[in-house]
Design an enzyme around this catalytic site. Structure first.
Site, PDB file in Angstrom:
ATOM      1  N   ASP A 105     -31.607 -52.621 -54.172  1.00  8.59           N
ATOM      2  CA  ASP A 105     -32.222 -51.928 -53.244  1.00  8.59           C
ATOM      3  C   ASP A 105     -32.103 -52.232 -51.477  1.00  8.59           C
ATOM      4  O   ASP A 105     -31.041 -52.970 -51.450  1.00  8.59           O
ATOM      5  CB  ASP A 105     -33.745 -51.914 -53.184  1.00  8.59           C
ATOM      6  CG  ASP A 105     -34.295 -50.902 -52.927  1.00  8.59           C
ATOM      7  OD1 ASP A 105     -34.658 -49.820 -53.129  1.00  8.59           O
ATOM      8  OD2 ASP A 105     -34.932 -51.289 -52.053  1.00  8.59           O
TER       9      ASP A 105
ATOM     10  N   TYR B 145     -36.892 -48.657 -42.488  1.00 12.78           N
ATOM     11  CA  TYR B 145     -36.547 -47.846 -42.172  1.00 12.78           C
ATOM     12  C   TYR B 145     -36.488 -47.120 -41.052  1.00 12.78           C
ATOM     13  O   TYR B 145     -34.887 -46.423 -41.005  1.00 12.78           O
ATOM     14  CB  TYR B 145     -37.255 -47.232 -43.886  1.00 12.78           C
ATOM     15  CG  TYR B 145     -36.851 -47.075 -44.726  1.00 12.78           C
ATOM     16  CD1 TYR B 145     -36.174 -46.792 -45.550  1.00 12.78           C
ATOM     17  CD2 TYR B 145     -38.685 -47.919 -45.805  1.00 12.78           C
ATOM     18  CE1 TYR B 145     -35.873 -47.015 -47.047  1.00 12.78           C
ATOM     19  CE2 TYR B 145     -37.955 -47.911 -47.072  1.00 12.78           C
ATOM     20  CZ  TYR B 145     -37.014 -47.345 -47.505  1.00 12.78           C
ATOM     21  OH  TYR B 145     -36.895 -47.826 -49.166  1.00 12.78           O
TER      22      TYR B 145
ATOM     23  N   HIS C 115     -32.359 -46.457 -61.313  1.00 18.16           N
ATOM     24  CA  HIS C 115     -31.860 -47.658 -59.387  1.00 18.16           C
ATOM     25  C   HIS C 115     -32.879 -49.378 -60.056  1.00 18.16           C
ATOM     26  O   HIS C 115     -32.243 -49.990 -59.482  1.00 18.16           O
ATOM     27  CB  HIS C 115     -32.774 -47.030 -58.774  1.00 18.16           C
ATOM     28  CG  HIS C 115     -32.991 -47.503 -57.101  1.00 18.16           C
ATOM     29  ND1 HIS C 115     -32.262 -47.523 -56.290  1.00 18.16           N
ATOM     30  CD2 HIS C 115     -34.257 -48.107 -56.666  1.00 18.16           C
ATOM     31  CE1 HIS C 115     -31.892 -48.256 -55.913  1.00 18.16           C
ATOM     32  NE2 HIS C 115     -33.189 -48.713 -55.638  1.00 18.16           N
TER      33      HIS C 115
END
Length: 289
Positions: free
Chosen positions: A104, A211, A267
């Site tokens: 990730d 982010y 994921h």
């Protein structure tokens, strides 16, 4: 048999990182980088396996997470700063080179730091994240990937995402983990540990700042986007966040790249297929000098 876990504080790049260590002191060093919204515990299946295989395993809570420092401001979370944290860990290990494994956001950092500083790495192992060039291209050109990545745009809104998470008392993060993974992957006991990590002062804003830095903080581009370090890319085929069509083009940017698709994994591939992932990582690092 479970190896002893040592919890340490390592100074790097002007901050303190909480690092879990295991394995022999004279073993080759491998650093495992977690992603969002995890912490060192996200590698709980890999740490004992690699330590017992003879590696000295370092697993940091990355900056902003759990027990590590949480510097204020979006600029503190751009890829160059995150890469500098990794370089500081290598210096602290006393080794010229280490192997690096990332999942990730940890994989995004791993791609970046190995791209810019290849001379510090023996091997690169990536789980379910494309090369930064491929990700950038698909975020601009692929409507399906833009839909998958809707949360990245939501996180750009000031204050609202962290307020929503707190008001929901971590339910939103728990739901993301459970609904995007194979049933039973994250137990109630696991999620209690995650809640403790998310509850650390300043953690939620810091985690979301990773982010925000994507859009709001400039980085220094590498001279070339080629990856010259031997690279293994493991991809869970049922990833709800990142399309598997980005895996092949990512390997195409590697001089010595290897792709393994685990079609039934999500994921969270290192949790769901931990035995297979552990062996893939060990075999790759052991037999690719």
């Amino acid at each position: 048999m479970y190896p002893e876990l040592k919890h340490d504080i390592v100074q790097t790049n002007g901050i303190s990182l909480h690092v879990v260590k295991a394995g022999p002191n004279n073993g080759p060093v491998v650093i495992l980088l977690h992603g969002f919204p995890e912490f060192w515990y996200g590698w709980r299946y890999q740490i004992p396996y690699l330590a017992l295989a003879g590696y000295q395993v370092w697993v940091p809570d990355q900056r902003g997470y759990n027990l590590s420092d949480k510097p204020v401001g979006v600029n503190a979370y751009n890829l160059d700063e995150l890469a500098a944290d990794v370089l500081g860990l290598i210096e602290a290990s006393g080794r010229d080179k280490v192997s690096l494994v990332g999942h990730d956001w940890g994989a995004a950092v791993a791609w970046w730091v190995v791209n810019k500083y290849p001379h510090r790495f023996e091997h690169l192992v990536i789980l379910n994240v494309p090369h930064h060039v491929v990700m950038h291209r698909h975020m601009r050109r692929s409507f399906s990937q833009m839909l998958r990545s809707w949360y990245i745009f939501f996180f750009q809104v000031p204050h609202l995402p962290e307020t929503a998470v707190r008001l929901a008392q971590w339910f939103l993060l728990e739901r993301v983990l459970r609904r995007s993974s194979r049933k039973g992957t994250f137990t109630t006991a696991d999620l209690e540990l995650y809640r403790q990590a998310w509850s650390q002062p300043g953690a939620i804003t810091a985690m979301i700042s990773w982010y925000r830095a994507l859009f709001q903080s400039a980085v220094q581009r590498p001279e070339s986007f080629r990856i010259t370090v031997p690279t293994l890319l493991i991809w869970g085929g049922l990833d709800k966040f990142l399309g598997r069509e980005m895996a092949g083009p990512s390997i195409d940017l590697c001089d010595d790249g290897h792709l393994v698709l685990l079609p039934e994994a999500s994921h969270w591939v290192q949790h769901e297929e931990n035995e297979r992932v552990n062996k893939l990582i060990d075999d790759f690092m052991r037999y690719n000098p």
